[in-house]
Design an enzyme around this catalytic site. Structure first.
Site, PDB file in Angstrom:
ATOM      1  N   HIS A   1      73.754  47.978  71.683  1.00 48.84           N
ATOM      2  CA  HIS A   1      73.836  49.371  71.236  1.00 48.84           C
ATOM      3  C   HIS A   1      73.212  49.487  69.847  1.00 48.84           C
ATOM      4  CE1 HIS A   1      76.415  53.098  70.131  1.00 48.84           C
ATOM      5  NE2 HIS A   1      75.211  53.439  70.544  1.00 48.84           N
TER       6      HIS A   1
ATOM      7  N   ASN B   1      81.056  54.631  67.864  1.00 45.44           N
ATOM      8  CA  ASN B   1      81.245  55.974  68.433  1.00 45.44           C
ATOM      9  C   ASN B   1      82.721  56.303  68.638  1.00 45.44           C
ATOM     10  OD1 ASN B   1      78.594  56.671  68.379  1.00 45.44           O
ATOM     11  ND2 ASN B   1      78.168  56.136  70.503  1.00 45.44           N
TER      12      ASN B   1
ATOM     13  N   GLU C   1      75.601  46.753  68.155  1.00 47.38           N
ATOM     14  CA  GLU C   1      76.833  46.329  68.820  1.00 47.38           C
ATOM     15  C   GLU C   1      76.422  45.571  70.089  1.00 47.38           C
ATOM     16  OE1 GLU C   1      80.090  49.790  67.774  1.00 47.38           O
ATOM     17  OE2 GLU C   1      78.639  50.251  69.325  1.00 47.38           O
TER      18      GLU C   1
ATOM     19  N   SER D   1      75.145  54.049  75.017  1.00 44.95           N
ATOM     20  CA  SER D   1      76.156  54.278  73.979  1.00 44.95           C
ATOM     21  C   SER D   1      77.434  54.801  74.611  1.00 44.95           C
ATOM     22  CB  SER D   1      75.634  55.277  72.950  1.00 44.95           C
ATOM     23  OG  SER D   1      75.317  56.493  73.551  1.00 44.95           O
TER      24      SER D   1
HETATM   25  N1  3HC Z   1      62.139  56.277  62.115  1.00 46.18           N
HETATM   26  C1  3HC Z   1      61.687  55.249  61.350  1.00 46.18           C
HETATM   27  N2  3HC Z   1      61.961  55.119  60.035  1.00 46.18           N
HETATM   28  C2  3HC Z   1      62.705  56.090  59.481  1.00 46.18           C
HETATM   29  C3  3HC Z   1      63.222  57.187  60.196  1.00 46.18           C
HETATM   30  C4  3HC Z   1      62.901  57.267  61.571  1.00 46.18           C
HETATM   31  N3  3HC Z   1      63.343  58.251  62.336  1.00 46.18           N
HETATM   32  N4  3HC Z   1      63.946  57.963  59.362  1.00 46.18           N
HETATM   33  C5  3HC Z   1      63.889  57.378  58.158  1.00 46.18           C
HETATM   34  N5  3HC Z   1      63.163  56.246  58.232  1.00 46.18           N
HETATM   35  C6  3HC Z   1      62.878  55.309  57.154  1.00 46.18           C
HETATM   36  C7  3HC Z   1      62.059  55.940  56.046  1.00 46.18           C
HETATM   37  O1  3HC Z   1      60.676  55.853  56.312  1.00 46.18           O
HETATM   38  C8  3HC Z   1      62.475  55.112  54.842  1.00 46.18           C
HETATM   39  O2  3HC Z   1      61.779  53.874  54.896  1.00 46.18           O
HETATM   40  P1  3HC Z   1      61.415  53.067  53.547  1.00 46.18           P
HETATM   41  O3  3HC Z   1      62.714  52.748  52.872  1.00 46.18           O
HETATM   42  O4  3HC Z   1      60.679  51.860  54.018  1.00 46.18           O
HETATM   43  O5  3HC Z   1      60.579  54.017  52.742  1.00 46.18           O
HETATM   44  C9  3HC Z   1      63.961  54.814  55.104  1.00 46.18           C
HETATM   45  O6  3HC Z   1      64.132  54.963  56.527  1.00 46.18           O
HETATM   46  C10 3HC Z   1      64.863  55.774  54.373  1.00 46.18           C
HETATM   47  O7  3HC Z   1      64.483  57.094  54.773  1.00 46.18           O
HETATM   48  P2  3HC Z   1      64.385  58.344  53.795  1.00 46.18           P
HETATM   49  O8  3HC Z   1      64.163  57.839  52.391  1.00 46.18           O
HETATM   50  O9  3HC Z   1      63.403  59.322  54.343  1.00 46.18           O
HETATM   51  O10 3HC Z   1      65.761  59.088  53.938  1.00 46.18           O
HETATM   52  P3  3HC Z   1      67.220  58.540  53.753  1.00 46.18           P
HETATM   53  O11 3HC Z   1      67.331  57.541  52.660  1.00 46.18           O
HETATM   54  O12 3HC Z   1      68.034  59.777  53.693  1.00 46.18           O
HETATM   55  O13 3HC Z   1      67.541  57.775  55.115  1.00 46.18           O
HETATM   56  C11 3HC Z   1      68.481  57.773  57.240  1.00 46.18           C
HETATM   57  C12 3HC Z   1      67.421  58.386  56.354  1.00 46.18           C
HETATM   58  C13 3HC Z   1      68.218  56.272  57.397  1.00 46.18           C
HETATM   59  C14 3HC Z   1      68.378  58.443  58.613  1.00 46.18           C
HETATM   60  C15 3HC Z   1      69.877  58.019  56.569  1.00 46.18           C
HETATM   61  O14 3HC Z   1      70.058  59.394  56.365  1.00 46.18           O
HETATM   62  C16 3HC Z   1      71.032  57.494  57.370  1.00 46.18           C
HETATM   63  O15 3HC Z   1      71.368  56.315  57.309  1.00 46.18           O
HETATM   64  N6  3HC Z   1      71.695  58.403  58.147  1.00 46.18           N
HETATM   65  C17 3HC Z   1      72.813  58.055  58.989  1.00 46.18           C
HETATM   66  C18 3HC Z   1      72.277  57.639  60.318  1.00 46.18           C
HETATM   67  C19 3HC Z   1      73.377  57.228  61.239  1.00 46.18           C
HETATM   68  O16 3HC Z   1      74.558  57.235  60.920  1.00 46.18           O
HETATM   69  N7  3HC Z   1      72.974  56.849  62.448  1.00 46.18           N
HETATM   70  C20 3HC Z   1      73.894  56.480  63.458  1.00 46.18           C
HETATM   71  C21 3HC Z   1      74.156  57.663  64.306  1.00 46.18           C
HETATM   72  S1  3HC Z   1      75.285  57.292  65.603  1.00 46.18           S
HETATM   73  C22 3HC Z   1      74.306  56.586  66.764  1.00 46.18           C
HETATM   74  O17 3HC Z   1      73.120  56.408  66.650  1.00 46.18           O
HETATM   75  C23 3HC Z   1      75.024  56.175  67.985  1.00 46.18           C
HETATM   76  C24 3HC Z   1      74.366  56.688  69.232  1.00 46.18           C
HETATM   77  O18 3HC Z   1      75.087  56.159  70.310  1.00 46.18           O
HETATM   78  C25 3HC Z   1      74.326  58.193  69.342  1.00 46.18           C
END
Ligand code: 3HC
Length: 295
Positions: A141, A191, A153, A120
């Site tokens: 990514h 990012n 990405e 990333s």
């Molecule tokens: N692993 C696998 N599945 C997961 C999970 C995980 N860690 N976390 C959540 N899930 C699944 C759940 O089981 C659920 O599945 P289902 O719909 O089949 O039941 C689904 O995702 C939705 O989860 P929840 O209902 O528990 O909770 P939310 O609706 O709040 O979703 C989330 C959780 C998907 C993490 C949501 O909060 C989200 O989209 N957050 C933003 C995440 C984000 O922006 N990520 C990018 C970060 S930047 C990055 O990664 C870049 C890198 O370079 C650092």
């Protein structure tokens, strides 16, 4: 070439999620790491995530078994990649380590195998430079959690062949993802845009404009973000954010991209975010979190 076998190197947060996405989408996948403990932990996280979906009635038991039947684990790199059509490397963000692994992959993989790095932060062009197949290397990514987040990405390094990018795009689509192309520049798209948001949120915490919790609530309820910027920074990890921001700043020299001092202080205080349970929030063993008072 149509990709059938995918090998994922690194069974950590990103690697296990990428392998999960691959087997869920019907690919045969090998999850590799350097120790049995790491691969077993990664495979256990995949099983737990699938079992949860079975519990919720979103997946049948036999479907889960079929998915898990497509997953193999390995601690032997040569074995892990010998049949791979597409390798995704998701080891820690260390350029020397990635270059060393890509030089080995170059020798161990079939001549047509596409090599992808899940960095990333780092230069994909520099990683490709460690191989003799510079035109067959891309960045893929993924976003955390990788089994869930739809975007990938596709980072195009200098010298990547159009065919390589095409195969990577097609493979990610078959993995159930939405791939987009981006030139190999620090921060890529997501990012690069998230950085200034993290920096401004940290400055607001430092200034006492609002609490981290209220900033998060504001962006969730006022801007429709699934997580607020402080929660998301915790989720990404402050050490990763530091590396990303430093490389973006070196490229843009824009004040908005300069690492906010608060992240440096948090790292100095041993607070890395969600990964060690200490960030803008303290993450408690019962799964709840409570705001951390910075000063
Ligand atoms: N692993 C696998 N599945 C997961 C999970 C995980 N860690 N976390 C959540 N899930 C699944 C759940 O089981 C659920 O599945 P289902 O719909 O089949 O039941 C689904 O995702 C939705 O989860 P929840 O209902 O528990 O909770 P939310 O609706 O709040 O979703 C989330 C959780 C998907 C993490 C949501 O909060 C989200 O989209 N957050 C933003 C995440 C984000 O922006 N990520 C990018 C970060 S930047 C990055 O990664 C870049 C890198 O370079 C650092």
């Amino acid at each position: 070439m149509e990709v059938k076998n995918i090998t994922v190197l690194g069974a950590g947060t990103m690697g296990h999620g990428i392998a999960q996405a691959a087997v869920q989408a019907g690919f045969d996948a090998v999850l590799y790491d350097i120790s049995a403990e790491f691969v077993e932990k990664g495979a256990a996280r995949i099983k737990k995530s699938l079992a949860k979906r079975v519990e919720k009635g979103k997946l049948a038991q036999d479907q889960m078994e079929a998915i898990l039947g497509r997953l193999k684990t390995s601690t032997n790199l040569a074995e892990a990649v010998k049949n791979a059509d597409f390798v995704v490397e998701a080891v820690p963000e260390n350029l020397d380590l990635k270059k060393k692994i890509f030089a080995e992959l170059d020798k161990l993989c079939k001549p047509e195998t596409i090599l992808a790095t899940n960095t990333s932060v780092l230069s994909v062009t520099a990683v490709a430079g460690a191989t003799s197949r510079k035109d067959q290397v891309v960045g893929t990514h993924f976003f955390n959690p990788a089994a869930v987040m739809k975007l990938v990405e596709i980072i195009c390094p200098v010298g990547a062949a159009d065919k390589t990018v095409e195969i990577a795009m097609d493979t990610m689509k078959r993995l159930g993802k939405t791939p987009i192309k981006v030139k190999d520049t620090p921060g890529f798209i997501v990012n690069r845009l998230l950085g200034p948001l993290y920096m401004t949120a940290a400055q607001m915490v430092l200034d006492g404009t609002a609490t981290a919790e209220d900033i998060d609530t504001a962006m969730k309820l006022g801007a429709g973000h699934p997580m607020g910027p402080c929660e998301l920074a915790d989720f990404g990890g402050f050490d990763v954010i530091q590396m990303a921001q430093d490389s973006v700043f070196e490229y843009t020299h824009s004040e908005a991209d300069k690492l906010n001092i608060l992240y440096r202080k948090m790292i100095e205080a041993g607070r890395l975010g969600f990964k060690n349970g200490k960030g803008f929030y303290d993450y408690l063993p019962d799964g709840t979190k409570k705001p951390f008072k910075v000063f």
